[in-house]
Design a protein around this motif. Structure first.
Motif, PDB file in Angstrom:
ATOM      1  N   VAL A  11     -10.460   5.942   7.028  1.00 53.49           N
ATOM      2  CA  VAL A  11      -9.762   4.705   7.489  1.00 53.49           C
ATOM      3  C   VAL A  11      -8.508   4.774   7.773  1.00 53.49           C
ATOM      4  O   VAL A  11      -7.767   5.192   6.764  1.00 53.49           O
ATOM      5  N   PHE A  13      -4.879   3.201   8.475  1.00 51.72           N
ATOM      6  CA  PHE A  13      -4.225   2.001   8.343  1.00 51.72           C
ATOM      7  C   PHE A  13      -2.729   2.231   8.841  1.00 51.72           C
ATOM      8  O   PHE A  13      -2.109   2.920   8.148  1.00 51.72           O
ATOM      9  N   THR A  14      -2.508   1.942  10.111  1.00 51.68           N
ATOM     10  CA  THR A  14      -0.931   1.773  10.514  1.00 51.68           C
ATOM     11  C   THR A  14      -0.443   0.142  10.424  1.00 51.68           C
ATOM     12  O   THR A  14      -1.157  -0.536  10.760  1.00 51.68           O
ATOM     13  N   SER A  15       0.920   0.505   9.684  1.00 54.62           N
ATOM     14  CA  SER A  15       1.507  -1.072   9.646  1.00 54.62           C
ATOM     15  C   SER A  15       2.920  -0.834   9.970  1.00 54.62           C
ATOM     16  O   SER A  15       3.630   0.246   9.643  1.00 54.62           O
ATOM     17  N   SER A  46      -0.400   8.986   2.459  1.00 55.44           N
ATOM     18  CA  SER A  46       0.134   8.000   3.120  1.00 55.44           C
ATOM     19  C   SER A  46       1.693   8.228   3.324  1.00 55.44           C
ATOM     20  O   SER A  46       2.170   9.256   2.572  1.00 55.44           O
ATOM     21  N   ARG A  70     -13.611  -3.180   1.485  1.00 56.85           N
ATOM     22  CA  ARG A  70     -12.787  -4.312   2.141  1.00 56.85           C
ATOM     23  C   ARG A  70     -13.259  -5.604   1.541  1.00 56.85           C
ATOM     24  O   ARG A  70     -12.614  -6.651   1.720  1.00 56.85           O
ATOM     25  N   ARG A  79      -4.711  -7.854   1.026  1.00 58.71           N
ATOM     26  CA  ARG A  79      -4.782  -7.949   2.613  1.00 58.71           C
ATOM     27  C   ARG A  79      -4.046  -9.458   2.902  1.00 58.71           C
ATOM     28  O   ARG A  79      -3.291  -9.269   3.962  1.00 58.71           O
ATOM     29  N   TYR A  90      -0.340  -4.666  11.709  1.00 56.73           N
ATOM     30  CA  TYR A  90      -0.955  -3.592  11.283  1.00 56.73           C
ATOM     31  C   TYR A  90      -2.259  -3.353  12.291  1.00 56.73           C
ATOM     32  O   TYR A  90      -2.922  -4.172  12.851  1.00 56.73           O
ATOM     33  N   GLU A  91      -2.886  -2.399  11.924  1.00 51.68           N
ATOM     34  CA  GLU A  91      -4.050  -1.882  12.922  1.00 51.68           C
ATOM     35  C   GLU A  91      -4.847  -1.061  11.848  1.00 51.68           C
ATOM     36  O   GLU A  91      -4.340  -0.212  11.343  1.00 51.68           O
ATOM     37  N   THR A  92      -6.107  -1.038  11.938  1.00 48.00           N
ATOM     38  CA  THR A  92      -7.237  -0.281  11.267  1.00 48.00           C
ATOM     39  C   THR A  92      -8.011   0.330  12.132  1.00 48.00           C
ATOM     40  O   THR A  92      -8.601  -0.303  12.837  1.00 48.00           O
ATOM     41  N   ARG A  93      -8.152   1.528  11.794  1.00 47.42           N
ATOM     42  CA  ARG A  93      -9.124   2.219  12.851  1.00 47.42           C
ATOM     43  C   ARG A  93     -10.115   3.182  11.541  1.00 47.42           C
ATOM     44  O   ARG A  93      -9.591   3.592  10.591  1.00 47.42           O
ATOM     45  N   ILE A  94     -11.370   3.149  11.944  1.00 49.01           N
ATOM     46  CA  ILE A  94     -12.493   3.798  11.114  1.00 49.01           C
ATOM     47  C   ILE A  94     -12.814   5.036  11.929  1.00 49.01           C
ATOM     48  O   ILE A  94     -13.550   4.538  13.015  1.00 49.01           O
TER      49      ILE A  94
END
Length: 118
Positions: A11, A13-15, A46, A70, A79, A90-94
């Motif tokens: 996962v 998570f870019t923020s 991180s 989640r 969150r 932010y963007e979340t990619r899995i």
């Protein structure tokens, strides 16, 4: 950090942080500790730049484990706080990790269990 042999999930998570701290550091530490207690958790890495851009990658055994994390109540609260105070975006990619390999300067060789041809 060493992850198991693939496959597993990441996962990403870019923020982008705001200038507001207001408990962010404590909450971030709590989320890392809490995630580590969840079924299927494999680890986390991180980094955050001086400009506030951060990338956190957590590793999980399955999509079901990610979904359960989640839905965790404290994670949901964090969150929501992030949206309200700590992040401007932010963007979340899995993604499924199917191959992984490493190199180590100390030995000059890739670990045998992770070595795969390109």
């Amino acid at each position: 950090m060493q992850t198991p042999a693939p496959p597993y999930y990441a996962v990403i998570f870019t923020s982008q942080r705001t200038a507001v701290d207001d408990g962010y550091g404590d909450t971030a530490e709590r989320m890392v500790a809490l995630a580590a207690q969840q079924p299927g958790y494999l680890g986390v890495q991180s980094a955050r730049g001086a400009d506030g851009l951060g990338i956190t990658v957590s590793y999980w055994r399955s999509l079901e484990d990610i979904a359960a994390w989640r839905k965790h109540a404290e994670h949901t609260d964090a969150r929501n706080d992030g949206r309200a105070r700590w992040y401007s975006h932010y963007e979340t990619r899995i993604t499924k990790v199917e191959r992984a390999y490493a190199w180590d300067a100390a030995s000059g060789q890739a670990p045998a269990e992770a070595s795969r041809p390109d």
